[in-house]
Every structure is written in structure tokens, then in C-alpha cells.
Design a protein around this motif. Structure first.
Motif, PDB file in Angstrom:
ATOM      1  N   LEU A 124      27.542  49.427  38.357  1.00  0.00           N
ATOM      2  CA  LEU A 124      27.819  48.756  39.632  1.00  0.00           C
ATOM      3  C   LEU A 124      28.800  47.602  39.429  1.00  0.00           C
ATOM      4  N   PRO A 125      30.019  47.899  38.961  1.00  0.00           N
ATOM      5  CA  PRO A 125      30.983  46.808  38.732  1.00  0.00           C
ATOM      6  C   PRO A 125      31.397  46.122  40.032  1.00  0.00           C
ATOM      7  N   GLN A 126      31.311  46.834  41.160  1.00  0.00           N
ATOM      8  CA  GLN A 126      31.688  46.239  42.447  1.00  0.00           C
ATOM      9  C   GLN A 126      30.650  45.240  42.941  1.00  0.00           C
ATOM     10  N   ALA A 127      29.482  45.192  42.293  1.00  0.00           N
ATOM     11  CA  ALA A 127      28.413  44.266  42.690  1.00  0.00           C
ATOM     12  C   ALA A 127      28.081  43.344  41.527  1.00  0.00           C
ATOM     13  N   ARG A 128      29.110  42.784  40.914  1.00  0.00           N
ATOM     14  CA  ARG A 128      28.901  41.934  39.744  1.00  0.00           C
ATOM     15  C   ARG A 128      27.989  40.757  40.080  1.00  0.00           C
ATOM     16  N   GLY A 129      26.971  40.577  39.263  1.00  0.00           N
ATOM     17  CA  GLY A 129      26.033  39.477  39.468  1.00  0.00           C
ATOM     18  C   GLY A 129      24.935  39.778  40.465  1.00  0.00           C
ATOM     19  N   ILE A 130      24.805  41.024  40.902  1.00  0.00           N
ATOM     20  CA  ILE A 130      23.786  41.358  41.895  1.00  0.00           C
ATOM     21  C   ILE A 130      22.400  41.063  41.336  1.00  0.00           C
ATOM     22  N   ARG A 131      21.546  40.509  42.161  1.00  0.00           N
ATOM     23  CA  ARG A 131      20.188  40.162  41.733  1.00  0.00           C
ATOM     24  C   ARG A 131      19.329  41.420  41.689  1.00  0.00           C
ATOM     25  N   ALA A 132      18.631  41.617  40.579  1.00  0.00           N
ATOM     26  CA  ALA A 132      17.776  42.786  40.380  1.00  0.00           C
ATOM     27  C   ALA A 132      16.404  42.303  39.924  1.00  0.00           C
ATOM     28  N   VAL A 133      15.358  42.764  40.606  1.00  0.00           N
ATOM     29  CA  VAL A 133      14.010  42.257  40.363  1.00  0.00           C
ATOM     30  C   VAL A 133      13.062  43.423  40.124  1.00  0.00           C
ATOM     31  N   ARG A 144      55.598  38.232  50.367  1.00  0.00           N
ATOM     32  CA  ARG A 144      55.542  39.656  49.990  1.00  0.00           C
ATOM     33  C   ARG A 144      54.106  40.122  49.744  1.00  0.00           C
ATOM     34  N   SER A 145      53.245  39.940  50.734  1.00  0.00           N
ATOM     35  CA  SER A 145      51.832  40.307  50.585  1.00  0.00           C
ATOM     36  C   SER A 145      51.650  41.801  50.324  1.00  0.00           C
ATOM     37  N   ASP A 146      52.576  42.630  50.835  1.00  0.00           N
ATOM     38  CA  ASP A 146      52.452  44.078  50.646  1.00  0.00           C
ATOM     39  C   ASP A 146      52.705  44.496  49.213  1.00  0.00           C
ATOM     40  N   ALA A 147      53.334  43.637  48.422  1.00  0.00           N
ATOM     41  CA  ALA A 147      53.669  43.992  47.040  1.00  0.00           C
ATOM     42  C   ALA A 147      52.655  43.471  46.031  1.00  0.00           C
ATOM     43  N   LEU A 148      51.666  42.692  46.487  1.00  0.00           N
ATOM     44  CA  LEU A 148      50.691  42.118  45.556  1.00  0.00           C
ATOM     45  C   LEU A 148      49.771  43.226  45.038  1.00  0.00           C
ATOM     46  N   PRO A 149      49.653  43.405  43.735  1.00  0.00           N
ATOM     47  CA  PRO A 149      48.845  44.510  43.193  1.00  0.00           C
ATOM     48  C   PRO A 149      47.351  44.279  43.403  1.00  0.00           C
ATOM     49  N   GLU A 150      46.592  45.371  43.442  1.00  0.00           N
ATOM     50  CA  GLU A 150      45.154  45.316  43.627  1.00  0.00           C
ATOM     51  C   GLU A 150      44.467  44.574  42.485  1.00  0.00           C
ATOM     52  N   SER A 151      45.027  44.671  41.289  1.00  0.00           N
ATOM     53  CA  SER A 151      44.422  44.009  40.124  1.00  0.00           C
ATOM     54  C   SER A 151      44.389  42.495  40.295  1.00  0.00           C
ATOM     55  N   TYR A 152      45.410  41.935  40.950  1.00  0.00           N
ATOM     56  CA  TYR A 152      45.423  40.484  41.143  1.00  0.00           C
ATOM     57  C   TYR A 152      44.394  40.073  42.199  1.00  0.00           C
ATOM     58  N   THR A 153      44.163  40.921  43.184  1.00  0.00           N
ATOM     59  CA  THR A 153      43.109  40.653  44.168  1.00  0.00           C
ATOM     60  C   THR A 153      41.751  40.614  43.488  1.00  0.00           C
ATOM     61  N   ARG A 154      41.499  41.573  42.579  1.00  0.00           N
ATOM     62  CA  ARG A 154      40.224  41.576  41.841  1.00  0.00           C
ATOM     63  C   ARG A 154      40.094  40.330  40.984  1.00  0.00           C
ATOM     64  N   TYR A 155      41.199  39.867  40.402  1.00  0.00           N
ATOM     65  CA  TYR A 155      41.198  38.648  39.590  1.00  0.00           C
ATOM     66  C   TYR A 155      40.756  37.451  40.437  1.00  0.00           C
ATOM     67  N   LEU A 156      41.277  37.358  41.655  1.00  0.00           N
ATOM     68  CA  LEU A 156      40.903  36.243  42.533  1.00  0.00           C
ATOM     69  C   LEU A 156      39.447  36.350  42.974  1.00  0.00           C
ATOM     70  N   ILE A 157      38.993  37.564  43.301  1.00  0.00           N
ATOM     71  CA  ILE A 157      37.601  37.746  43.735  1.00  0.00           C
ATOM     72  C   ILE A 157      36.643  37.368  42.608  1.00  0.00           C
ATOM     73  N   ASN A 158      36.931  37.826  41.390  1.00  0.00           N
ATOM     74  CA  ASN A 158      36.071  37.474  40.258  1.00  0.00           C
ATOM     75  C   ASN A 158      36.081  35.974  40.001  1.00  0.00           C
ATOM     76  N   GLY A 159      37.237  35.330  40.214  1.00  0.00           N
ATOM     77  CA  GLY A 159      37.316  33.883  40.057  1.00  0.00           C
ATOM     78  C   GLY A 159      36.474  33.154  41.099  1.00  0.00           C
ATOM     79  N   LEU A 160      36.493  33.641  42.346  1.00  0.00           N
ATOM     80  CA  LEU A 160      35.658  33.044  43.391  1.00  0.00           C
ATOM     81  C   LEU A 160      34.176  33.177  43.043  1.00  0.00           C
ATOM     82  N   ARG A 161      33.791  34.342  42.559  1.00  0.00           N
ATOM     83  CA  ARG A 161      32.382  34.542  42.198  1.00  0.00           C
ATOM     84  C   ARG A 161      31.953  33.552  41.117  1.00  0.00           C
TER      85      ARG A 161
END
Length: 473
Positions: A344-353, A428-445
Motif C-alpha cells: 500500500l505505497p499510496q497509503a504511506r503511514g496508514i494506521r493499522a491496529v 508550465r504546470s502541464d510539463a511538471l512530471p508526476e514524480s515531482y508531485t509525489r515528492y511534494l506529497i511525501n514531503g507534506l506527509r
């Protein structure tokens, strides 16, 4: 609500259709198959000036107490005992059966008011069934058509006569009226202020998972009573049933849902309706608990359910149920943690009990995880903090250059919570690669402590005021 009414009768006489008519919504599943309803479902009914709580119940049948039908009967009898009045529905089209006679006798023994309702009275040949209903000894039957809404005025009058006008129309308290316009507080505070989490607000939680994962047993353990039908049979729950209870002073509204199998295996119309009802419960909830069977975890369907919940933007918590059946708990727990991170890489840090719905082990920890996840789901971050963070992120890892021109991230703000969503103004928002978006999301987390919830980032390029205009020579 002033009083409570239970709808009772044998299977397939139109109880759920009448329930939907009275609540004004298609809450209960309706199908030609007998025995669709299994759990008792409450709702807020309105009938021509009357307001009351209505309870839909399973069809009553003679059966052994340990069988599924017997447990369904026990649920219905509990609803009758809970209610102030019973609507005993018979089918005027097909006529009476020995089961109707037995049910009439059972209701008489309860000693509570009963309104005899002859449903499907609009059908040709229903007169004989209507007059046969007199033989039940419960007074004059009220002819209605739940499907077409006929006879509702007569039904209202019969309910008022049975319950009494004082209870049917309680006096309303005087409410102060003013013509002064009081401004409503806005949900959007100052962009540089981060609102505090409201720990008193009621919380909606949906319990989902594969069939026979122990969802209904888990909710019964929370409530401390056998409120929902359970058993060894897979797929007992069909409707999404909501129950309310308090946890440490906070109101929790939980939704029990039908087990969700792989789409290719869902063939019958009734199961499709049940799954659609479960999907509606997920969209209505704030936090969703995905129940795994700890003895056979991480089936393909488990992963698909988690992905579905995250795509819907809900806060998610994993519950590994049946922990009382695990022997080497430390080894299994380590294996579950490794698989959670890997699968579940898309749910990094998900709480599991790990929990046991059967014994109640781990339920307090599960509820605390639900509250903590809901806090993150509602989190807001000030614009000033976000832009300082964005500048640092670009220094550590600059956006890539596309066609020799570097993309610049200029400004960032949070546009909504539930789940957290952000807007970044950039070139140039249309040219920003998906990998950089994931980098920002992981940084926010990591930097703002936002594990397990979906995070959305939208990019927007400022409009060029000269675009489309001809250059003067």
C-alpha cells in the motif's frame, strides 16, 4: 421524535417499500426476492404532519433459534419490544397464511398497540385478502399501497388513533423569533491561522471489508449488545445499517456495510444493490475502517477496497480482526507491517491496529486511531507556513528543466480540507512530471505530520494577458 413504530410482517409483504415511503428516501434495499432485509434499520419518518422513528425489520418466520432465520426473528422481536407501536403488514393481494396468524398471536401477547396494514390493496383481486385480515382479531385493517403511496391519510389516522393524540402531536416549545440578521460564522478563517480540531463534533465512521471479516461483530462489541445480525455464514449483512453510540463523550455514528467481493463474482442483482449501498456509506462517512481477516490478510480484494477508499478521499484505518486466533503474534505483526508498507505505497503511514471483535481486545486503540486520523483529515496549514516549506523543498530538490527551461513554483495555499487539498501556482504546470508531485506529497506527509490520508495537489499556471493578441509592428 415523539414515539417509535416498528414495521413487522412475514417476508415479501412490502415492509421495506413502506419504510422507504415513510422516510422519503430509498434507504432500505427492495427486491422481489423474499427475505432481503435482515437487520433492523431505524429512520426518521414523516407522514402528513406526524413525525416519528420508524424501524424496518426482517420478515418473521418460524425457524430454529440457532439458524439464520431464527436470529433474524430475534432481531425483529427486539424491535417490537423497543417500539411503542407496531405496523403489522399483510399482503392483501396474496391473502393470509398461517404465518400471519402466528404473528398476530405473538403481537397480541406483547400487549402493545398494533395497526393492521393491508398492503398491495390496489391490485386486482385484493378485496378477498383485505376482508380476510379481519379474522386476525387486530381490528379494522388499513388498506394501502406502499409502492404507489395510496392510503397514507388513512394510515396516519390509524396511527394517531392507536398511539393517542397527545403522543402523536406533542406540544411544541415556544421558540424566540427575531428579525435581526445574525451573521453566520465562516468555515474559512484567516489564511495565516490554523483552526483547532473540534473534538465534540459527531463523527461518521464506515466499517467495510470482505465478506465474513467480522464487521458486524466488531460493531456489536463497540455497542455492548447484539444490535446487528452476526453468524458464521458469509454475506449476512445486506443493507448499510447506521448505529449511534458515545465514546469518551463524543457521538460516533457507525455504518455497518455488506461484504465487498471482487466485481467479477458479483452476479446477482441483490448483491449488486448491497455493494452499491456500501459505496454510498463510504462516500457519506468521514473515516473508513477497512477490516482485514488477520488469518488471511492482504487478499487482492482487500487492496482494492483500500484503494477505493483513498480514491474517494476518505480517511482510512486498517483493522486486522480475529487477532485472538493468531498464535505467534509478534512474528505476524512484523509481517503485516512489512506487507502494509510494500503493498500500500499510496497509503504511506496508514494506521493499522490488530483487534478482536469477538473479545473486544484492541478496540480502544482502534477508536483512538480513528480520532487521530480524522484530525489529520481535517487539518489546515497556514499559507505562510506552506510557502516557507515550498521554498525549502525547491532548494533541496529543484523542479526539473523541460526543453531547457526550468519550472518555477511561485506560490502555495491550502484550498480545502477533508481531505487536505493544495494549489500551487507555477510556470508550465502541464510539463511538471508526476514524480515531482509525489515528492511534494511525501514531503507534506513527513514535515506536517499527515500520514494515512489522501493528499491532493493541483497546479495552476497564471494566465498570460498577451496570449492570443497579435503583436503590433
Amino acid at each position: 421524535m415523539s414515539f417509535t413504530v416498528a414495521i413487522v410482517g412475514r417476508p415479501n409483504v412490502g415492509k421495506s417499500t413502506l419504510f422507504n415511503r415513510l422516510v422519503g428516501k430509498k434507504l432500505a434495499l427492495v427486491d422481489d426476492t423474499p427475505g432481503v432485509t435482515r437487520d433492523r434499520r431505524p429512520g426518521d419518518a414523516r407522514l402528513m404532519g406526524l413525525t416519528f422513528t420508524i424501524i424496518d425489520t426482517a420478515g418473521l418466520e418460524e425457524a430454529d433459534a440457532e439458524s439464520l432465520q431464527g436470529r433474524m426473528r430475534a432481531q425483529t422481536e427486539a424491535a417490537i419490544d423497543e417500539a411503542d407501536l407496531s405496523l403489522f403488514v399483510v399482503d392483501a393481494k396474496s391473502g393470509l397464511t398461517p404465518v400471519d396468524t402466528d404473528l398476530a398471536e405473538m403481537l397480541r401477547r406483547r400487549g402493545k398497540p398494533v395497526v393492521l396494514v393491508a398492503n398491495k390493496s390496489e391490485a386486482r383481486g385484493s378485496d378477498s385478502g383485505f376482508y380476510d385480515a379481519y379474522t386476525l382479531g387486530l381490528g379494522e385493517p388499513t388498506p394501502i399501497s406502499a409502492e404507489h403511496g395510496q392510503g397514507m391519510l388513512d394510515l396516519r389516522d390509524a396511527i394517531v388513533a392507536a398511539i393517542g393524540e397527545d403522543r402523536a402531536y406533542p406540544e411544541k416549545e415556544d421558540v424566540a423569533v427575531t428579525d435581526v440578521d445574525i451573521p453566520q460564522s465562516s468555515d474559512e478563517g484567516d489564511e495565516d491561522e490554523e483552526p483547532t480540531y473540534d473534538a465534540t463534533k459527531p463523527l461518521r465512521v464506515a466499517i467495510v471489508g470482505r465478506p465474513n471479516a467480522g464487521k458486524s461483530t466488531l460493531i456489536n462489541r463497540f455497542l455492548g449488545e447484539d444490535r446487528l445480525l452476526t453468524g458464521p455464514e458469509a454475506g449476512i449483512t445486506r443493507d448499510s445499517i447506521s448505529v449511534e453510540w458515545d465514546w469518551r463523550g463524543r457521538t460516533i455514528k457507525m455504518f455497518d456495510t455488506a461484504g465487498m467481493r471482487r466485481k467479477a463474482r458479483v452476479i446477482e442483482k441483490l448483491e449488486k444493490l448491497s455493494v452499491a449501498d456500501a459505496l454510498r456509506a463510504i462516500r457519506f462517512a468521514e473515516t473508513v475502517v477497512i477490516v482485514f481477516d488477520a488469518t488471511i490478510p492482504f487478499e487482492k480484494q482487500d487492496l482494492q477496497i483500500v484503494d477505493l477508499v483513498l480514491r474517494e478521499g476518505r480517511a482510512a484505518v486498517l483493522a486486522f480482526n480475529k487477532w485472538d486466533m493468531i498464535e505467534d503474534r509478534q512474528a505476524v505483526l512484523a509481517d503485516l507491517r512489512e506487507k502494509t508498507d510494500r503493498l500500500l505505497p499510496q497509503a504511506r503511514g496508514i494506521r493499522a491496529v490488530p483487534i478482536s471483535g469477538q473479545t473486544g481486545w484492541g478496540l480502544d486503540k482502534l477508536m483512538q486511531s480513528i480520532i487521530d486520523t480524522d484530525k489529520v483529515w481535517n487539518k489546515r496549514i497556514s499559507t505562510a507556513r506552506l510557502n516557507r516549506w515550498l521554498e525549502t523543498q525547491q532548494i533541496q530538490h529543484p523542479p526539473p528543466a523541460v526543453s531547457g527551461r526550468r519550472i518555477k513554483l511561485k506560490y502555495m495555499t491550502q484550498v480545502k480540507a477533508r481531505p487536505p487539498a493544495f494549489m500551487i501556482s507555477c510556470t508550465r504546470s502541464d510539463a511538471l512530471p508526476e514524480s515531482y508531485t509525489r515528492y511534494l506529497i511525501n514531503g507534506l506527509r513527513a514535515d506536517f505530520d499527515m500520514p494515512s490520508v489522501p493528499i491532493r495537489i493541483h497546479f495552476r499556471s497564471p494566465e498570460n494577458p498577451f496570449e492570443g493578441k497579435k503583436r503590433r509592428t
